[in-house]
Design a protein around this motif. Sequence first.
Motif, PDB file in Angstrom:
ATOM      1  N   PHE A 110       0.826  -1.207   0.000  1.00 29.46           N
ATOM      2  CA  PHE A 110       0.000   0.000   0.000  1.00 29.46           C
ATOM      3  C   PHE A 110       0.866   1.266   0.000  1.00 29.46           C
ATOM      4  CE2 PHE A 110      -3.436  -2.560   2.444  1.00 29.46           C
ATOM      5  CZ  PHE A 110      -3.859  -3.140   1.266  1.00 29.46           C
ATOM      6  N   ALA A 111       1.923   1.271   0.820  1.00 28.39           N
ATOM      7  CA  ALA A 111       2.809   2.441   0.875  1.00 28.39           C
ATOM      8  C   ALA A 111       3.436   2.706  -0.484  1.00 28.39           C
ATOM      9  CB  ALA A 111       3.885   2.223   1.932  1.00 28.39           C
ATOM     10  N   LYS A 112       3.873   1.643  -1.134  1.00 27.63           N
ATOM     11  CA  LYS A 112       4.506   1.806  -2.443  1.00 27.63           C
ATOM     12  C   LYS A 112       3.506   2.260  -3.500  1.00 27.63           C
ATOM     13  CE  LYS A 112       8.526  -1.127  -1.840  1.00 27.63           C
ATOM     14  NZ  LYS A 112       9.351  -2.228  -2.399  1.00 27.63           N
ATOM     15  N   LEU A 113       2.271   1.804  -3.404  1.00 28.61           N
ATOM     16  CA  LEU A 113       1.247   2.260  -4.341  1.00 28.61           C
ATOM     17  C   LEU A 113       0.987   3.763  -4.185  1.00 28.61           C
ATOM     18  CD1 LEU A 113      -1.330  -0.692  -4.167  1.00 28.61           C
ATOM     19  CD2 LEU A 113       0.036  -0.022  -6.156  1.00 28.61           C
ATOM     20  N   LEU A 114       1.123   4.254  -2.965  1.00 28.99           N
ATOM     21  CA  LEU A 114       0.941   5.685  -2.699  1.00 28.99           C
ATOM     22  C   LEU A 114       2.192   6.503  -2.999  1.00 28.99           C
ATOM     23  CD1 LEU A 114      -0.992   5.528   0.697  1.00 28.99           C
ATOM     24  CD2 LEU A 114      -1.923   6.360  -1.476  1.00 28.99           C
TER      25      LEU A 114
END
Length: 267
Positions: A110-114
């Motif tokens: 999720f962090a990388k998607l953001l």
Amino acid sequence: MLTRRAFAKLAVASCVASAAAPLRAFDSLNIGVGTYSYHGLSVDDMIVQLKALRVREIEMSRVEFMLLSHPEDALFRTAKEKLDRAGIRCVSYYAATFKNTQDITDAIRFAKLLGATNITGDATEDILKQLDHRLTEEGLTFGLHNHFFPYKFAYESPEDVLNALSGMSKTMGATADTGHFASCGYDTVDAIRKLEPRLRMVHLKDIQAKGGEVNVLLGNGIAKIPEVMQELHRQNFAGLVAVEYEKEGDVNQDMVQEVTFARKLAQ
């Protein structure tokens, strides 16, 4: 014609003047927003408010994005596209509580998607050790979040946070919430000072009184916000100072005052 001696005197005078000059804009603290502040708005309406405030960096801390909500990847992809179009960078993802290895895997994704490079949350000691290993491998950082609850919470004091991080790598830091420290009865300036070696990020929040969670505008409560900002200046803190305002209903005008107040103290 400017002689060598005159030139030397001019150079010295220039250096003295530079040293005495006030801090420039790039020496200011980095003010952003914790997006839980806008939990009552849609993402689209939140972005409208962020753009109006000229906010350029955020922590994504809306409930629908937290691990407890079991969000889908599409939510993060769509949010990233909208934030990119608005010129807003998500520097941190607030995952909340990590319960198992799958939560770690999900939060990293999720962090990388953001596009975020930091994750904020809390976890038990064994999960924190796993986070240290996994996030170090992934090139991400972590901020352990202190919190106030009516019941006893594992990370209420700066000592609780530091003890939990003892022996861990530089990947593992602290996300210090001034409001929660004040709610738990701790001196906020002392807490920020003690956390300096591990301080990753700040949630800038003011509280009406110890033992409660009633948020008030920055500078109107017991969290000693001006003094906290002075301490962050002393530290030359380069991380995000995310304004957070936890209140139900329309907070748009309140957030204008919050961000304006924080920016004045950031100079």
